[in-house]
Design an enzyme around this catalytic site. Structure first.
Site, PDB file in Angstrom:
ATOM      1  N   ASP A 148      -7.792   1.550   1.908  1.00 13.66           N
ATOM      2  CA  ASP A 148      -7.458   2.436   3.026  1.00 13.66           C
ATOM      3  C   ASP A 148      -8.352   3.659   3.203  1.00 13.66           C
ATOM      4  OD1 ASP A 148      -5.943   3.005   5.284  1.00 13.66           O
ATOM      5  OD2 ASP A 148      -4.502   4.229   4.191  1.00 13.66           O
ATOM      6  N   HIS A 162      -6.015   9.748  -0.607  1.00 15.94           N
ATOM      7  CA  HIS A 162      -6.735   9.729   0.671  1.00 15.94           C
ATOM      8  C   HIS A 162      -5.946  10.291   1.856  1.00 15.94           C
ATOM      9  CE1 HIS A 162      -4.817   5.717   0.331  1.00 15.94           C
ATOM     10  NE2 HIS A 162      -4.611   5.863   1.616  1.00 15.94           N
ATOM     11  N   HIS A 214       0.855  -1.199   0.000  1.00 16.63           N
ATOM     12  CA  HIS A 214       0.000   0.000   0.000  1.00 16.63           C
ATOM     13  C   HIS A 214       0.889   1.246   0.000  1.00 16.63           C
ATOM     14  CE1 HIS A 214      -3.228   2.706   0.606  1.00 16.63           C
ATOM     15  NE2 HIS A 214      -2.767   3.124   1.750  1.00 16.63           N
ATOM     16  N   ASP A 233       1.108   5.024  -0.282  1.00 14.83           N
ATOM     17  CA  ASP A 233       0.413   6.316  -0.230  1.00 14.83           C
ATOM     18  C   ASP A 233       1.111   7.352  -1.104  1.00 14.83           C
ATOM     19  OD1 ASP A 233      -1.728   5.933   1.728  1.00 14.83           O
ATOM     20  OD2 ASP A 233      -0.089   5.517   3.128  1.00 14.83           O
TER      21      ASP A 233
END
Ligand SMILES: *[C@@H]1O[C@H](CO)[C@@H](O)[C@H](O)[C@H]1NC(C)=O
Ligand SMILES: [Zn+2]
Length: 999
Positions: free
Chosen positions: A180, A421, A56, A58
């Protein structure tokens, strides 16, 4: 000797031939084995355990995008995406059984550009064989609460485009991977379905909801994501078991500290049987909560796989030994979300459905992730303006045939990053927020260059005429503009990106005493001068001499422009002098309502044609201080909103107010206290009341901070019900202290009733048949805690972190002071019988807030009005004919080669607006004045698949749940009269790639 050499040569030749044959084989098969065809056949008699390795990544959070990519600042977080992708490719190369998924195109693209041809070919091969699967595929994994649908579509389209251009068709994502984001919107699901996705996986849902879904085996369901689009917006969705983490104890990453699997029979550390047993038990446990004999196990986490071999080597063993020891019951293998989805689809069972959304998200009884709906209000506004200006830049690129522009690409990518996000949400560290602002502000510079060039081309009456310069003034939101302040005479040109004529009140900061404004016809326009309120003039960082604003009304043509010549006059007329002085009245009004101030300093709006009164007031919450040692001690922070004792405090009125009246607008300038003030505007012929609020610096002497809200309280009986938008598009019904799919217990009675208000919130009185709506200019949190009352959070400043990872308190400062935010609310009230009327008003207002006409300024220098008019057109539109009021040109952008991408949308929901909800027919050939359409092909919403090739998996819904009408698609209709007609049903968006010629 010779013989032997010959033999060796022959052997070599043979080997080479064989290798070539193998190569050809794999090339041939490669083009066919991506997608569902690459999936391993599952075993119907065992529990199939789909192991999905993932990382994941970001697109900014604790570190900036670049810091994450390169891996710098490793003391903040050990995370380097370049190492991740590199090492994953290496690990996949080692063993064809291994699989991996990749999600964020922003990072993949950055990496791709830095690879040699050989590596690129190899990666393509991995994608073609389904070993590296691209899912999600948008520029970033966007937030779903604070984002606008136009931006979600845009950054997804751009990610998909990069994927298709580089990796080809096998890289077309089929799955949404929203593991997420902090809650999930219905509109996002609808957009995914329209992208052609077969399903969506997500991690975060309310813990009570999750508990119930697991218990009832409804964590996998069909989401009915639009009440207007029916089947077209169905999306199969999967709530993951353990968010996106591995089972406890099985994180083999370099970032983790779980033990490796040790199978050495002679080693005293051998742990294989014990560990495999734990894993087997876990798979059995998880399978109890899901309907089929398949489960998905995510193996990864934030920035995992920087040393992939470590993870994969252990996963290899995990798979091998589990199959070896428990092979009669389980079948464990490397898989992907799409292969998992395929196995569910083949299970031939029926699924439950859902038609609400997953807001608000709470992770424990005291942690409602509803603070981020408002966190960093100025970044949220900047992002929204980014979309506004990006659309203008795209349109004007097409209209002026600037087809290949690096600047536009930078702009699209910056907006893609903003959707992440931890970007627009305001949940990043301060230095990262500053970096996002840097990226976006560079994009405004690129955009301005494109837009100026386009407009100067468009307005010239013939090519010999010198180009005029057109400048943006990016500080108009603090009533500051260098050009208008420093030039006596100037031209202001407005470009309108909307598809309908926009009526607007043009407002420019000035320093002179009196002005005269002429439009294209040469006639003088009615204007009004108003003082810039002291509370705006004292905004920290404002460096402007403007003390007045010049205001006048104009209508700007659709996809068009209009220029106004402003002349500074030496003398102030008596009337203008009066306008600048406070009026001695006790209220201001127009035909529809009056506005006054009560003793508490609240604004009272009274309608004349309805028994409706709205009182607007400011309040604040004090955040729970908390030390985060237990759920009950959570602090209010960037993510969560947690007011202390659920008390709302009144702001005590210590200010003053003045009214100003004039021919264009009547204004109330109200100072509430030292950090809250506003201008309330009443326009002659407008239904809306405009609240232009200024909040900050929020005091922090109490060492806690405050969350500032405004309430609009009415005498309407709304019966606990209100409505909020989903990503600025369809509305969703909300009820206080209620969730449609489970019996909720709210230990946070206020925070638990907050919902994202991306564009609009309203309530209705069914008896009185009156609706009150509030539209905003950026994403905010909102609710209705009392009947008749709308509440919206404007700004937050907090001195405690809420312990969800960002590690900083949300204490924004600028220019040495607490951050000051300025924004606007439009209040609209109307009768429900007149549905089309209210709905149209609201839609028009929403568009004029999201897609404002853009101001461009030109110092007149020595050029007089008549000279200007002789050289330049002062009004023009690129639309060939008027569009129906329910149709909007959502996207007009340069695509590749000589093609452009066009999106048309129907603006209204099924039962929202009477006749306007009916379907509309558009003749594509009738759209643009100066663009000839040579050919048209329709694509999926993301522009990455021809519509006729878009086929989605079909799912069966539980029989006791009502089914929608199947969606019927109508293709482009070429009529005998030579028209190219497309039909838009309510809420439909259709996307076209068109080959065009500029005429
Ligand atoms: C995807 O890329 C291929 C190869 O460049 C191209 O032929 C195809 O038209 C693209 N697909 C779409 C929908 O644009
Ligand atoms: Zn994340």
């Amino acid at each position: 000797m010779f013989k032997r050499v010959l033999y060796l040569l022959l052997l070599l030749l043979f080997t080479l031939l064989c290798e070539a044959a193998i190569l050809r084989d794999s090339e041939q098969s490669s083009s066919k084995t991506c997608g569902y065809e690459s999936c391993i056949k599952v075993d119907p008699n065992k529990l199939n355990v789909h192991i999905v390795p993932h990382s994941h990544d970001d697109v900014g959070w604790l570190k900036t995008v670049d810091q994450y990519y390169y891996g710098s600042r490793s003391l903040t977080q050990k995370a380097g995406v370049q190492y991740i992708i590199d090492s994953v490719i290496e690990a996949l190369r080692r063993d064809p059984a291994r699989k991996f998924i990749y999600v964020e195109t922003a990072f993949l693209w950055k990496w791709w550009q830095r690879q040699d041809e050989k590596t690129k070919e190899e990666v393509k091969q991995l994608v073609n064989e389904g070993r590296l699967e691209i899912i999600g595929g948008a520029w970033s994994m966007n937030d779903e609460a604070t984002t606008h649908y136009q931006s979600i579509i845009d950054h997804s389209t751009w990610g998909f485009r990069r994927l298709n251009d580089t990796l080809g068709e096998c890289a077309r994502p089929k799955i949404g991977w929203q593991i997420d984001p902090f809650g999930h919107s219905r509109e996002q699901a609808s957009l995914f379905a329209q992208f052609g996705f077969d399903g969506m996986f997500f991690g975060r849902l309310d813990f009570q909801d999750k508990y119930k879904r697991l218990k009832e085996k409804t964590a996998e369901f069909l989401w009915k994501a639009s009440s207007s689009l029916g089947e077209k917006a169905y999306l199969f969705s999967v709530a993951l078991f353990n968010n996106y983490s591995p089972p406890p104890g099985f994180c083999f990453d370099v970032l983790c500290s779980d033990d490796p699997l040790i199978d050495d029979p002679g080693s005293p550390d051998n742990n294989i049987e014990a560990r495999i047993k734990v894993f087997y038990n876990y798979t059995m446990y998880q399978s109890r909560f899901y309907q089929t004999n398949n489960i998905i196990i995510t193996m990864g986490g934030d920035f995992t796989y920087q040393q992939s071999e470590m993870y994969f080597m252990n996963l290899d063993k995990l798979i091998r030994y589990t199959n070896k020891i428990y092979g009669s019951e389980v079948n464990v293998f490397y898989s992907t979300p799409s292969c998992y989805l395929k196995s569910l689809n083949e299970a031939q069972i029926s699924w439950p459905s859902k038609s609400d959304d997953f807001f608000p998200y709470s992770s424990d009884p005291h942690a409602f992730w509803t603070g981020f709906f408002t966190s960093r209000p100025t970044l949220k506004f900047f992002e929204r303006m980014g979309n506004n200006f990006l659309q203008i830049t795209k349109q004007l690129s097409v209209l002026s045939s600037q087809m290949d522009s690096e600047g536009l690409i930078h702009f699209k990518e910056a907006m893609g990053v903003m959707q992440h996000h931890d970007a627009v949400t305001g949940t990043e560290k301060q230095h990262v927020a500053a970096d996002y602002a840097r990226l976006l502000s560079a994009s405004f510079a690129y955009g301005t260059e494109i837009v100026s060039k386009a407009v100067s081309q468009m307005v010239k009456k013939n090519p010999q005429i010198p180009d005029a310069e057109f400048h943006s003034c990016l500080l108009l939101n603090i009533s500051s503009c260098v050009i208008t302040e420093s030039s006596g005479n100037f031209v202001v040109t407005l470009y309108n990106p909307a598809s309908q004529p926009t009526s607007t009140y043009i407002r420019v900061p000035v320093t002179g005493n009196a002005y005269n404004v002429s439009d294209n016809s040469g006639s003088e326009i009615v204007t009004q001068l108003l003082p810039v309120p002291q509370f705006v003039r004292q905004t920290p960082g404002r460096n402007s001499n403007s003390t007045k604003e010049l205001v006048f009304f104009a209508e700007i043509p659709p996809l068009g422009y209009r220029s106004f010549y402003v002349t500074e006059l030496g003398e102030l007329t008596a009337e203008e002098g009066e306008e600048m002085k406070p009026a001695s009245v006790s209220a201001i009004e127009n035909d529809l309502y009056t506005v006054s101030v009560n003793q508490a300093g609240n604004v009272v709006v009274k309608w004349k044609n309805m028994t409706l009164q709205v009182t607007q007031s400011f309040h604040y919450y004090e955040g729970m201080k908390g030390n985060n040692t237990a759920f009950a001690y959570r602090a209010s922070g960037a993510y969560i909103f947690r007011p202390k004792e659920s008390n709302v405090y009144n702001v005590s009125y210590s200010g003053s107010y003045k009214f100003y009246t004039g021919p264009v607008v009547n204004e109330l300038h109200l100072t509430v206290n030292s950090y809250i003030s506003q201008v309330v505007r009443v326009y002659k012929e407008e239904q809306k009341v405009e609240f232009d609020w200024v909040v900050g610096p929020i005091p922090i002497q109490d060492s806690i901070g405050r969350e500032i809200i405004t309430k609009y309280s009415s005498n309407l009986q709304s019966d606990g019900t209100f409505y909020t938008d989903s990503n600025g598009r369809e509305m969703i019904k909300r009820r206080r202290n209620y969730r449609p799919s489970w019996n909720v217990t709210l230990e946070e009675p206020i925070a638990g009733n907050y919902y994202p208000v991306t564009a609009k919130i309203y309530l209705e009185d069914v008896e009185k048949k009156v609706r009150v709506s509030l539209l905003n200019d950026r994403a905010q949190g909102g609710t209705s805690m009392l009947d008749g009352e709308l509440e919206v959070m404007l700004h937050r400043r907090l001195l405690n972190d809420d312990a969800f990872g960002v590690g900083e308190a949300l204490n924004e400062t600028a220019f040495g002071y607490g951050l000051v935010a300025r924004g606007s609310h439009s209040l609209i009230a109307g009768r429900i019988q007149d549905l089309a009327g209210v709905a149209l008003q609201e839609k028009t207002e929403a568009i004029s807030l999201a897609l404002r006409p853009w101001y461009l300024f030109t110092p007149a220098g020595g050029v007089t009005f008549h000279q200007w008019k002789a050289r330049y057109f002062m009004k023009g539109s690129s639309l060939k004919s008027k569009l129906s009021k329910n149709v909007h040109i959502l996207t007009l952008e340069p695509w590749k080669d000589d093609t452009i991408l066009l999106r048309l949308e129907h603006l209204f929901e099924k039962d929202e607006a009477g006749a306007l909800s009916q379907s509309a027919t558009v003749n594509l050939l009738d759209l643009f004045a100066n663009i000839e359409i040579i050919s048209v092909r329709e694509t999926s919403l993301g522009g990455n698949q021809w519509i006729e090739q878009m086929k989605r998996l079909q799912w069966q819904i539980d029989s006791n749940e009502v089914d929608d009408q199947p969606y019927t698609f109508t293709s482009i209709n070429k009529t005998e009269e030579g028209a190219m007609e497309v039909v838009l049903n309510s809420m439909e968006i259709r996307t076209f790639i068109m080959t065009v010629k500029h005429t």
